[in-house]
Design a protein around this motif. Sequence first.
Motif, PDB file in Angstrom:
ATOM      1  N   GLU A 127      10.608  55.690  45.006  1.00  0.00           N
ATOM      2  CA  GLU A 127       9.453  56.262  45.710  1.00  0.00           C
ATOM      3  C   GLU A 127       9.883  56.964  46.998  1.00  0.00           C
ATOM      4  O   GLU A 127       9.358  58.029  47.344  1.00  0.00           O
ATOM      5  CB  GLU A 127       8.436  55.157  46.024  1.00  0.00           C
ATOM      6  CG  GLU A 127       7.734  54.605  44.787  1.00  0.00           C
ATOM      7  CD  GLU A 127       6.875  53.387  45.111  1.00  0.00           C
ATOM      8  OE1 GLU A 127       6.871  52.947  46.292  1.00  0.00           O
ATOM      9  OE2 GLU A 127       6.216  52.873  44.186  1.00  0.00           O
ATOM     10  N   ALA A 128      10.847  56.368  47.721  1.00  0.00           N
ATOM     11  CA  ALA A 128      11.320  56.965  48.974  1.00  0.00           C
ATOM     12  C   ALA A 128      11.993  58.309  48.712  1.00  0.00           C
ATOM     13  O   ALA A 128      11.781  59.287  49.449  1.00  0.00           O
ATOM     14  CB  ALA A 128      12.287  56.012  49.675  1.00  0.00           C
ATOM     15  N   TYR A 129      12.814  58.382  47.659  1.00  0.00           N
ATOM     16  CA  TYR A 129      13.456  59.648  47.298  1.00  0.00           C
ATOM     17  C   TYR A 129      12.402  60.717  46.990  1.00  0.00           C
ATOM     18  O   TYR A 129      12.479  61.851  47.482  1.00  0.00           O
ATOM     19  CB  TYR A 129      14.367  59.450  46.078  1.00  0.00           C
ATOM     20  CG  TYR A 129      15.822  59.234  46.412  1.00  0.00           C
ATOM     21  CD1 TYR A 129      16.615  60.288  46.845  1.00  0.00           C
ATOM     22  CD2 TYR A 129      16.412  57.984  46.275  1.00  0.00           C
ATOM     23  CE1 TYR A 129      17.960  60.100  47.140  1.00  0.00           C
ATOM     24  CE2 TYR A 129      17.761  57.778  46.569  1.00  0.00           C
ATOM     25  CZ  TYR A 129      18.526  58.845  47.003  1.00  0.00           C
ATOM     26  OH  TYR A 129      19.860  58.663  47.299  1.00  0.00           O
ATOM     27  N   SER A 130      11.427  60.364  46.175  1.00  0.00           N
ATOM     28  CA  SER A 130      10.392  61.329  45.788  1.00  0.00           C
ATOM     29  C   SER A 130       9.582  61.778  46.996  1.00  0.00           C
ATOM     30  O   SER A 130       9.256  62.965  47.138  1.00  0.00           O
ATOM     31  CB  SER A 130       9.468  60.704  44.732  1.00  0.00           C
ATOM     32  OG  SER A 130      10.199  60.373  43.568  1.00  0.00           O
ATOM     33  N   HIS A 131       9.271  60.829  47.892  1.00  0.00           N
ATOM     34  CA  HIS A 131       8.485  61.147  49.083  1.00  0.00           C
ATOM     35  C   HIS A 131       9.235  62.121  49.988  1.00  0.00           C
ATOM     36  O   HIS A 131       8.651  63.088  50.510  1.00  0.00           O
ATOM     37  CB  HIS A 131       8.155  59.866  49.847  1.00  0.00           C
ATOM     38  CG  HIS A 131       7.477  60.103  51.160  1.00  0.00           C
ATOM     39  ND1 HIS A 131       6.242  60.714  51.262  1.00  0.00           N
ATOM     40  CD2 HIS A 131       7.879  59.830  52.438  1.00  0.00           C
ATOM     41  CE1 HIS A 131       5.899  60.802  52.542  1.00  0.00           C
ATOM     42  NE2 HIS A 131       6.882  60.279  53.268  1.00  0.00           N
ATOM     43  N   SER A 132      10.538  61.902  50.181  1.00  0.00           N
ATOM     44  CA  SER A 132      11.315  62.784  51.066  1.00  0.00           C
ATOM     45  C   SER A 132      11.368  64.199  50.503  1.00  0.00           C
ATOM     46  O   SER A 132      11.244  65.183  51.237  1.00  0.00           O
ATOM     47  CB  SER A 132      12.736  62.237  51.257  1.00  0.00           C
ATOM     48  OG  SER A 132      13.514  62.414  50.093  1.00  0.00           O
TER      49      SER A 132
END
Length: 487
Positions: free
Chosen positions: A8-13
């Motif tokens: 989720e963090a990768y996608s959000h960034s």
Amino acid sequence: MRRKKWVEAYSHSLEALARAREKLKFIVGFNVNIDAVKHVTRRDVERIMRHVSLSEVVKKVFSPPMKVESLEDFLAGLLLCLKEGIGEEWIITSSAISKKLEEVLGWDETRMGGQGGNMSNVLASLGQIAITNVPSLPSNQAELFYDENVLVPILTGEGVTFRHPREAVRLSDPPLIHWISEFKKGFSVNLDGLSFEAPRDNRFIATFDDVNARLQLAPGFREGSVLEAEDAVAAVVSGYHLLREKYSGGETCWEVLEDVVSLIKEWRSVNPELSIHAEMGFTASCVVRKAILNSVFPNVSSVGVNETELQIFHSPDHAKPLSSYSAPELYLKAKSILDKYRLKRVFIHTREYSMSIVRQSYGVHPEEEFMALLFGASLAATLAATGMPPTISRAKEMMNKGFEISEDGLREHKKLASLLDTEGEADYKLFVEHGFVYGDPGVVFVPSILVREVKATVGLGDTICSGTLVGEHLLKNARKKAQGSSA
């Protein structure tokens, strides 16, 4: 942080930085070349074996010469990298050996080469402007710059103008060819009763390039870059690993460095706020390493290294570098370099994870650095997985298919959290949950996206470096604008 949270963090960034439409200006120096890429097969190695003394090659694998003066040296370097799963770059000392490699080995394809060339292409593909030093600009080099946002300064009778490299070709310039030998995990070679097998995908680079070895400035680059320094947000400098201890004209690496360091100082005199990042490469010579440490490190804001480069710059007298992925070990060595040379940031990128140690004076908050590292790592994974120029749209496409997080990276994250907790620098649980910790310095850690079928090994460090720099400055500028509007 659990795997799902990392995804989720990768996608959000990626989504957050894809929405940032600001066009910033970066100065990029100093090395650009053409990479001649060979995807090494057993037949290729056997062909080289027919031209060498096998017993001599074996000796050199276990006592590496760290330069290429013969085909035995070249094969020893390739087998050393294959055996250890590491990537190194050795200097070819004569044009005769380079020509012999062309005859015996050849290449499968050519790509943009040199950190300056690779980073310019990534910056431009992200919508940023790259003012680039291209020391040799024949047409086949110019064609490898694929985005209109790359500009080179041109001196005219009326001053300096800026054009795309395709519109600034210098027909008499020679192509600068670097030999890239890529191998896959599991690739094995039997030599004189010994077996060598690659534990991971990587490459061996052999370079004969007298132009980039002198960090030569293209006509107009000094004048043009100084002119643009006031409006630039950052400069990225590289190519130092190509320096030689001595040159045919009697110069030393110290004198060559003096010229480019004076240019860095000129940029700073025009724009004291200019962030300057120096990206390292594998540097075989102890003499050159010490010159870089004493001339370059004190004059830049930030330094980028992989795990092998960190080892050799931390201990420049060691002739044989040891490659270690241990996050606690790399953190301690990076922090030592940060303190010793009064840097504002040290950035470490490995196959399994990336880590940044950031002083408050760098001006980027740890949470912003965390987002920027995720962004840069997603672009590097895109290049590794596709072998194509990394763009935001390609990164999104890769992520939409689903992706995994490196298990080794997750383990090293916890090991580093334990060290920081023991040293009183961070709470274990908070660092594991968030991936960053505030402080002076702050520490940021991101496990890599796992790419099982690697299609490119060269340029991954350049991609994560330039992607991260773009992310940093977009997020930093957005924060400043938000603070200004709320004041």
